[in-house]
Design an enzyme around this catalytic site. Structure first.
Site, short mmCIF file in Angstrom:
data_model
loop_
_atom_site.label_atom_id
_atom_site.label_comp_id
_atom_site.label_asym_id
_atom_site.label_seq_id
_atom_site.Cartn_x
_atom_site.Cartn_y
_atom_site.Cartn_z
N LYS A 115 15.89 -10.88 40.59
CA LYS A 115 16.95 -10.75 41.60
C LYS A 115 17.22 -12.10 42.29
CE LYS A 115 17.83 -6.21 41.43
NZ LYS A 115 18.95 -5.71 40.68
N LYS A 195 19.08 -5.96 29.91
CA LYS A 195 19.03 -4.50 30.01
C LYS A 195 20.35 -4.02 30.60
CE LYS A 195 17.35 -2.95 34.49
NZ LYS A 195 18.39 -2.00 34.84
N LYS A 198 24.00 -1.82 36.25
CA LYS A 198 25.23 -1.73 37.02
C LYS A 198 25.66 -3.12 37.51
CE LYS A 198 23.21 1.69 39.15
NZ LYS A 198 22.71 2.55 40.23
P1 ATP Z 1 21.04 -2.31 39.56
O1 ATP Z 1 21.63 -3.20 38.54
O2 ATP Z 1 21.87 -2.15 40.80
O3 ATP Z 1 19.57 -2.58 39.84
P2 ATP Z 1 20.38 -0.29 37.71
O4 ATP Z 1 21.43 0.02 36.74
O5 ATP Z 1 19.22 -1.11 37.30
O6 ATP Z 1 21.11 -0.87 38.98
P3 ATP Z 1 18.65 1.37 39.32
O7 ATP Z 1 19.15 2.26 40.41
O8 ATP Z 1 17.98 0.10 39.68
O9 ATP Z 1 19.86 1.08 38.32
O10 ATP Z 1 17.69 2.21 38.40
C1 ATP Z 1 17.66 3.63 38.37
C2 ATP Z 1 16.71 4.10 37.28
O11 ATP Z 1 17.28 3.82 35.99
C3 ATP Z 1 15.35 3.39 37.29
O12 ATP Z 1 14.35 4.33 36.95
C4 ATP Z 1 15.48 2.36 36.22
O13 ATP Z 1 14.23 2.01 35.66
C5 ATP Z 1 16.36 3.08 35.22
N1 ATP Z 1 17.13 2.13 34.40
C6 ATP Z 1 18.08 1.29 34.87
N2 ATP Z 1 18.60 0.57 33.85
C7 ATP Z 1 17.95 0.97 32.72
C8 ATP Z 1 18.04 0.60 31.34
N3 ATP Z 1 18.90 -0.32 30.93
N4 ATP Z 1 17.22 1.21 30.46
C9 ATP Z 1 16.35 2.15 30.87
N5 ATP Z 1 16.21 2.54 32.15
C10 ATP Z 1 17.00 1.97 33.08
MG MG Z 2 17.79 -1.89 38.79
#
Ligand code: ATP
Ligand code: MG
Length: 328
Positions: A115, A195, A198
């Site tokens: 981050k 990965k 969002k």
């Molecule tokens: P941000 O980019 O804002 O961190 P994010 O897409 O990573 O958002 P989170 O809210 O941080 O979403 O994660 C929610 C859940 O989804 C967590 O358990 C995280 O491990 C899982 N997750 C997020 N992205 C992935 C991915 N690409 N593959 C598998 N699991 C994921």
């Molecule tokens: Mg995340």
């Protein structure tokens, strides 16, 4: 039916959910609920504050995310769904856990470093302390299992250490949780490098329209060595192929693998087939979501009820925590 154990997990309300959220976590949340675990799932809005400087969308994002939860099959009759900031006991536990958290341990966590790299102008104290607040989220509900994607595993390991230190110092009150992963714990983004996330805008939303799905899928990066249509592809390194294995019928996947390896189809054709599979695969989600959205109060009613049920547990655990710590 007696519970098989207590589950806790959360997601940040930063927008509609994507395939990575579903395949890495939400799918498991639903499965565990239906397998007889006692599940508590949280909209972790305070965690969103660590990176979101514009907070005017938190409410709308919460609504959109909970619609995705309901559409995916979370059932408020079985499961507690609530908003983190509405059960404020977590903040008190956060402060107490911070006293058994070595500072250097936080700086070393890979998620913090990532981050900082992504957003060097907003490295705040809350961002550093994120895993302590997360440890408070999990332990406040004495959860035994935490279904998350692979990126979160270091945080669960960190939580276990904090629990051990708390219990050594003040007595066995908190529970050491275990991470629970799916078979797809790390879904790659459209760029095939990072990965799916969002914040990187390399994702496909569960609620995407057929048109959006087609548009996003066509931008997906495939096998980088397949620079011409006539060069055979390597399905094992191709993100599109990995997702075909989830969304495309098995007999068709076998044919795609063969045709890719022999250059009988090109990446564009392959992506068109994938887009069609995904449109079919997400159709039910979209329909269910629209049904839940028909009553705009429903999501908020569910969260209000969840808040009451979560508060009962949180207040009870905090009584025990305060007593163990010796707070007067
Ligand atoms: P941000 O980019 O804002 O961190 P994010 O897409 O990573 O958002 P989170 O809210 O941080 O979403 O994660 C929610 C859940 O989804 C967590 O358990 C995280 O491990 C899982 N997750 C997020 N992205 C992935 C991915 N690409 N593959 C598998 N699991 C994921
Ligand atoms: Mg995340």
């Amino acid at each position: 039916m007696t519970s098989k154990g207590r589950i806790f997990s959360g997601m940040r309300p930063t927008g509609r959910l994507h395939l990575g959220n579903y395949l890495g976590a939400l799918q498991n949340w639903v499965a565990l609920q239906n397998e007889g675990y006692e599940c508590i799932y949280c909209v972790v809005d305070l965690h969103a504050l660590t990176t979101e400087t514009d907070t005017s969308h938190l409410r709308a994002n919460t609504y959109e995310m909970v619609l995705d939860w309901l559409a995916a099959g979370l059932d408020p009759q079985k499961t507690i769904l609530f908003v983190q900031s509405q059960v404020p006991e977590v903040n008190e536990l956060h402060v107490i856990l911070s006293m058994v958290t070595p500072f250097g341990r936080l700086e070393d966590l890979p998620t913090f470093k990532e981050k900082v790299r992504q957003n060097p102008e907003n490295v705040n104290y809350g961002l550093l302390g994120y895993p302590v607040l997360q440890a408070a989220d999990i332990t406040l509900y004495l959860a035994q299992y935490v279904p998350v994607g692979e990126d979160q595993v270091p945080h669960i390991e960190f939580t276990r250490e904090v629990v051990r230190r708390f219990n050594n110092r003040w007595g066995e009150v908190l529970v050491e949780p275990e991470a629970k992963l799916t078979e797809t714990p790390r879904v790659m983004g459209l760029d095939s490098v990072n990965k799916m996330s969002k914040s990187l805008d390399n994702h496909i939303e569960l609620a995407a329209t057929p048109e959006e799905i087609r548009r996003r899928v066509m931008t997906m990066v495939t096998d980088p060595q397949r620079t011409h249509r006539h060069i055979p592809g390597r399905p094992e390194v191709c993100n599109v192929y990995h997702l075909h294995q989830i969304y495309t019928p098995a007999d068709q996947v076998i044919r795609i693998e063969h045709d890719c390896k022999t250059a009988a189809i090109g990446c564009v054709d392959c992506k068109k087939i994938f887009a069609a599979s995904l449109i079919t695969g997400l159709a039910e989600h979209r329909e269910r979501r629209a049904r839940f959205a028909a009553d705009p109060d429903y999501v908020w009613d569910v969260l209000a009820e969840g808040r009451k049920r979560a508060s009962v547990i949180a207040q009870d655990v905090m009584l025990r925590v305060r007593d163990a710590v010796g707070l007067p």
